[in-house]
Write a protein that holds these residues in place. Structure first.
Motif, short mmCIF file in Angstrom:
data_model
loop_
_atom_site.label_atom_id
_atom_site.label_comp_id
_atom_site.label_asym_id
_atom_site.label_seq_id
_atom_site.Cartn_x
_atom_site.Cartn_y
_atom_site.Cartn_z
N ALA A 117 0.82 -1.20 0.00
CA ALA A 117 0.00 0.00 0.00
C ALA A 117 0.86 1.26 0.00
O ALA A 117 0.59 2.21 -0.75
N CYS A 118 1.91 1.28 0.83
CA CYS A 118 2.79 2.45 0.86
C CYS A 118 3.49 2.64 -0.49
O CYS A 118 3.68 3.78 -0.94
N ALA A 119 3.84 1.54 -1.13
CA ALA A 119 4.46 1.64 -2.45
C ALA A 119 3.50 2.23 -3.47
O ALA A 119 3.90 3.02 -4.34
N ARG A 120 2.21 1.88 -3.36
CA ARG A 120 1.24 2.36 -4.35
C ARG A 120 0.90 3.84 -4.15
O ARG A 120 0.70 4.57 -5.13
N VAL A 121 0.79 4.29 -2.89
CA VAL A 121 0.36 5.67 -2.66
C VAL A 121 1.55 6.61 -2.43
O VAL A 121 1.36 7.83 -2.28
N GLY A 122 2.78 6.05 -2.35
CA GLY A 122 3.96 6.89 -2.23
C GLY A 122 4.21 7.44 -0.84
O GLY A 122 4.76 8.53 -0.69
N GLU A 187 -2.92 -9.59 -10.18
CA GLU A 187 -3.29 -9.03 -11.47
C GLU A 187 -4.61 -8.27 -11.40
O GLU A 187 -4.92 -7.47 -12.29
N ASP A 188 -5.41 -8.52 -10.37
CA ASP A 188 -6.71 -7.87 -10.22
C ASP A 188 -6.66 -6.66 -9.30
O ASP A 188 -7.70 -6.19 -8.82
N GLU A 189 -5.47 -6.14 -9.04
CA GLU A 189 -5.32 -4.99 -8.15
C GLU A 189 -6.16 -3.82 -8.64
O GLU A 189 -6.23 -3.54 -9.85
N ALA A 190 -6.81 -3.13 -7.69
CA ALA A 190 -7.68 -2.01 -8.04
C ALA A 190 -7.64 -0.98 -6.92
O ALA A 190 -7.28 -1.27 -5.78
N CYS A 191 -8.05 0.25 -7.26
CA CYS A 191 -8.07 1.33 -6.27
C CYS A 191 -9.33 2.18 -6.48
O CYS A 191 -9.64 2.58 -7.61
#
Length: 417
Positions: A117-122, A187-191
């Motif tokens: 999560a931290c990697a995705r939102v920076g 592969e189904d990652e979503a936000c």
């Protein structure tokens, strides 16, 4: 010479992500293919390929009480336990360590959902607070809400994001930005994104983490991170340790992580609530004889983010022998009850602290006598507030509070018990 018994094989604890087998490194794959018994959630077991030929055993519900028996049933066989992400971060690794000991485990962690999560939102991981709502009341999130803070909420299910949004609105954080990160690493990652005020999205994937950027609504009551919350933060009927005296009292009680407080004569529960807000591991039991006040204490604790506060409805000292040993005791009411001070002092271990506050002459005389017998510190706390005096301003003094504080030695001076 008696031959040594062969040491039982270590239990492999393998972290696995939403990406399943494809995301596992070689050592983790080897541990799973070598295992004779594979234990995990049904969803996790379903991620394994046929070459993992061990007997697949899904965790029963409730999980925690079943751990010792399930491991004992397969003692002597090569066991691999599947965990979500990092097994030692709010995972099954803790329970396994308590049952088997760290020396019996071979832990192979996977990146946790928090790292993803931290990697995705920076967000830097070290600057991000994590609150888990898995098996825990949502109200505990309230203690972490402060303007500008970044929070990651570990969701219990697909309904958690809506629950988080409702709590944020209720606690004055409706403008907070929310991002719901689903199926992290797969592969189904979503936000999904929005604010708590406008959140109306239907429930999504149960495997999600909620990223919250805290923003307060205009006019919301500001709650700080140290003792001395505004008096308006509490529902009360007048039985409330007022803000400045409360801050001074908590300073003398000196809560530390993991410690347990007895709050005797809870009133509104403010001392116990703010003791627990110091650190997530702080614990408290408040004793209140009035059932209406006891219910109000529980409501205050829930609203202020410490739903784990234990409220005992009863009369002290009669109910104290059933409570766990405290690290500190605060007596805010009932000082003249026969045997109360003796019972509280007797319950404390060496080094434990006792603080008692009073505004009456009768109780003050009692504290003065105990100070003479046992030492400690006797303090008078007096607070005045500026109020209108006609067209001018003057001081109005609140009732002064007499406070006795003492740290228990192996045996207090004058203590013959």
């Amino acid at each position: 010479m008696t031959p040594e018994h062969p040491r039982p094989p270590a239990v492999a604890v393998v972290g696995i992500g939403a990406d399943g087998w494809a995301g596992l490194a070689g050592p983790a794959r080897a541990a799973l293919t070598d295992a004779q018994v594979l234990i995990g959630a049904g969803r996790q077991l379903g991620l394994l390929p046929p070459e993992c030929a061990g007997v697949r055993v899904p965790w029963p519900s409730p999980l925690r009480p079943a751990v010792p028996g399930l491991l004992a049933a397969h003692e002597g066989r090569r066991i691999a336990v599947l965990a979500s992400g990092d097994p030692m971060f709010y995972g099954i690794g803790r329970a396994l360590t308590e049952v088997l000991g760290a020396e019996r485990l071979h832990v192979l962690p996977h990146p946790s959902s928090v790292s993803y999560a931290c990697a995705r939102v920076g967000w830097p991981l070290e600057d991000t607070e994590v609150v888990t709502l898995v098996g825990r009341p949502a109200a505990r999130l309230a203690a972490a809400l402060h303007e500008g803070r970044r929070l990651l909420v570990l969701s219990a299910d697909a309904d958690t994001p809506a629950t988080v949004a409702a709590l944020l609105r209720d606690r004055g954080f409706g403008p907070s930005r929310m991002r719901v990160l689903e199926q992290l690493g797969s592969e189904d990652e979503a936000c999904a994104e929005g604010t708590a005020d406008t959140w109306d999205r239907p429930a999504g994937d149960p495997l999600n983490v909620v990223a919250v950027e805290c923003r307060t609504a205009p006019g919301a009551l500001r709650l700080g991170a140290v003792p001395g919350l505004p008096d308006e933060a509490y529902a009360h009927d007048g039985q409330l340790t007022k803000r400045h005296v409360r801050a001074a009292t908590l300073g003398v009680l000196a809560p530390a992580p993991g410690e347990l407080l007895w709050d005797i004569g809870g009133g509104s529960g403010s001392i116990a609530v703010e003791w627990m807000r110091v650190h997530p591991s702080c614990r408290a039991v408040t004793v209140e004889r009035d059932p209406v006040r006891a219910a109000r204490i529980a409501a205050n604790a829930d609203r202020l983010g410490v739903p784990g506060l234990r409220v005992v409805t009863g009369r002290a000292p009669d109910c104290l022998d059933r409570l766990p040993t405290p690290d500190a005791v605060f007596i805010g009411g009932g000082l003249t009850a026969p045997g109360l001070l003796d019972a509280c002092l007797g319950a404390l271990p060496p080094g434990g602290r006792l603080v008692a506050n009073t505004v009456t002459l009768e109780s003050e005389a009692l504290l003065a006598a105990r100070h003479k017998a046992h030492g400690g510190e006797l303090t008078r706390l007096a607070v005045s507030h500026a109020v209108p005096v006609g067209t001018f301003t003057g001081w109005r003094q609140a009732m002064p509070v007499t406070q006795w504080s003492v740290r228990k030695a192996t045996q207090l001076p004058g203590d013959d018990r």
